[in-house]
Design an enzyme around this catalytic site. Structure first.
Site, PDB file in Angstrom:
ATOM      1  N   GLU A  40       0.581 -19.810  20.223  1.00  0.00           N
ATOM      2  CA  GLU A  40      -0.629 -20.649  20.153  1.00  0.00           C
ATOM      3  C   GLU A  40      -0.284 -22.100  20.545  1.00  0.00           C
ATOM      4  OE1 GLU A  40      -1.733 -21.562  16.089  1.00  0.00           O
ATOM      5  OE2 GLU A  40      -3.840 -21.807  16.616  1.00  0.00           O
ATOM      6  N   LYS A 117     -10.570 -19.049  19.566  1.00  0.00           N
ATOM      7  CA  LYS A 117     -10.180 -18.769  18.166  1.00  0.00           C
ATOM      8  C   LYS A 117     -11.389 -18.920  17.242  1.00  0.00           C
ATOM      9  CE  LYS A 117      -6.684 -20.399  14.803  1.00  0.00           C
ATOM     10  NZ  LYS A 117      -5.639 -21.428  14.603  1.00  0.00           N
ATOM     11  N   CYS A 152      -3.362 -16.893  15.279  1.00  0.00           N
ATOM     12  CA  CYS A 152      -2.768 -17.540  14.106  1.00  0.00           C
ATOM     13  C   CYS A 152      -3.576 -17.353  12.813  1.00  0.00           C
ATOM     14  CB  CYS A 152      -2.532 -19.024  14.417  1.00  0.00           C
ATOM     15  SG  CYS A 152      -1.281 -19.765  13.344  1.00  0.00           S
TER      16      CYS A 152
HETATM   17  N1  LIG Z   1      -2.355 -22.827  13.452  1.00  0.00           N
HETATM   18  C1  LIG Z   1      -2.766 -22.126  12.439  1.00  0.00           C
HETATM   19  O1  LIG Z   1      -3.762 -21.409  12.523  1.00  0.00           O
HETATM   20  C2  LIG Z   1      -1.952 -22.232  11.173  1.00  0.00           C
HETATM   21  C3  LIG Z   1      -2.305 -21.182  10.151  1.00  0.00           C
HETATM   22  C4  LIG Z   1      -1.535 -21.374   8.881  1.00  0.00           C
HETATM   23  O2  LIG Z   1      -0.726 -22.268   8.758  1.00  0.00           O
HETATM   24  C5  LIG Z   1      -1.777 -20.438   7.782  1.00  0.00           C
HETATM   25  O3  LIG Z   1      -2.677 -19.604   7.879  1.00  0.00           O
HETATM   26  O4  LIG Z   1      -1.067 -20.537   6.773  1.00  0.00           O
END
Ligand SMILES: NC(=O)CCC(=O)C(=O)O
Length: 270
Positions: A40, A117, A152
């Site tokens: 990502e 996303k 993510c």
């Molecule tokens: N970039 C993200 O979506 C980080 C997600 C995260 O840190 C978490 O779910 O814990």
């Protein structure tokens, strides 16, 4: 099927242009793979919020151009991770909301899919306020398997993955910028999504530290039975794995838990 997950070191010292060139060269080196996956927001770093606006690009911007060419040079399907996308508005100006948008290219360098996303991370700050939310589930049919894409923080929302499975997904591909602090969640959730959906999970994170947030690395590939087929260490690494996509069908036949679903389906309740 052979997949290579490129766990890129994303730090504050390397420029975005230099990283783009370096990553494109790494993609070109994966010419025996069927599918290559990037993390990502690897141009800026998922937690480098100040960089989102400055480095935002239209869908067909510099990262698109470089990655489309890298995919066709290597002759691979490429999930090129995500970019901070600034769509041109209807009037053609460069203003508009940002999105965290993933790009998937075919081996001839055509854009096969773009996924914005859906679940933005940060609660009342960061990505959650700087970016707009996507609203569409995205699957892509490859010759060997159907991939379902998520990004993510989406990993925490099982209903999204069930939606992807209902749309035909057999291999769940998840680019991420997951922090070291919550590494145990990353591994656990990747295995959970594989087991509950009886699907392969290919989860590709970043290494290094950016914006003061050490990254977990530990990209992981899990089979439909929940077994970990491969796991990276903490640093930059190319994680290559061979897997048999037919295992999804055999797992779903031999242990048909997905057929026992009641909630969310139009069936009589006891
Ligand atoms: N970039 C993200 O979506 C980080 C997600 C995260 O840190 C978490 O779910 O814990």
């Amino acid at each position: 099927m052979r997949a290579s997950l490129l766990q890129i070191d994303v730090n504050d010292t390397e420029s975005v242009d230099s990283r783009r060139r370096r990553v494109a060269a790494l993609v070109r080196e994966q010419d025996g793979a069927d599918l290559v996956v990037l993390p990502e927001l690897w141009t800026t770093g998922a937690f480098a919020y100040e960089g989102f606006g400055a480095e935002a690009e239209p869908l067909e911007g510099p990262t698109y151009e470089v990655m489309a060419k890298a995919a066709s040079d290597a002759g691979v399907w490429l999930h090129a991770g995500s970019i901070p996308e600034r769509p041109a508005s209807d009037s053609g100006s460069a203003e508009g909301p940002l999105y965290n948008t993933s790009l998937v290219f075919s081996p001839t360098g055509e854009l096969a899919a773009a996924y914005r996303k859906i679940h933005r991370f940060g609660f009342d700050k960061g990505e959650a306020v700087l970016m707009g939310a996507g609203s569409e589930l995205v699957t892509v049919r490859l010759p060997e398997t159907v991939i379902g894409v998520a990004t993510c923080y989406d990993l925490r929302f099982p209903e999204l993955f069930r939606g992807l499975v209902d749309a035909g997904a057999e291999t769940l591909v998840i680019p991420a910028g997951w922090p070291e602090r919550r590494r145990s969640h990353w591994t656990l959730l990747a295995q959970a999504r594989a087991v509950e959906n009886q699907a392969f999970v290919l989860a590709c994170g970043t290494a290094g530290t950016h914006a003061g947030v050490p990254q977990a690395g530990h990209s992981i590939v899990v089979d439909p039975w929940g077994e970990v087929l491969a796991e990276a260490g903490p640093g930059e690494e190319v994680l290559t794995v061979e897997f048999d996509p037919a295992k999804v069908a055999t797992t779903r036949e031999q242990f048909p838990a997905l057929k026992d679903r009641l909630l969310g389906l139009d069936v009589p309740r006891r």
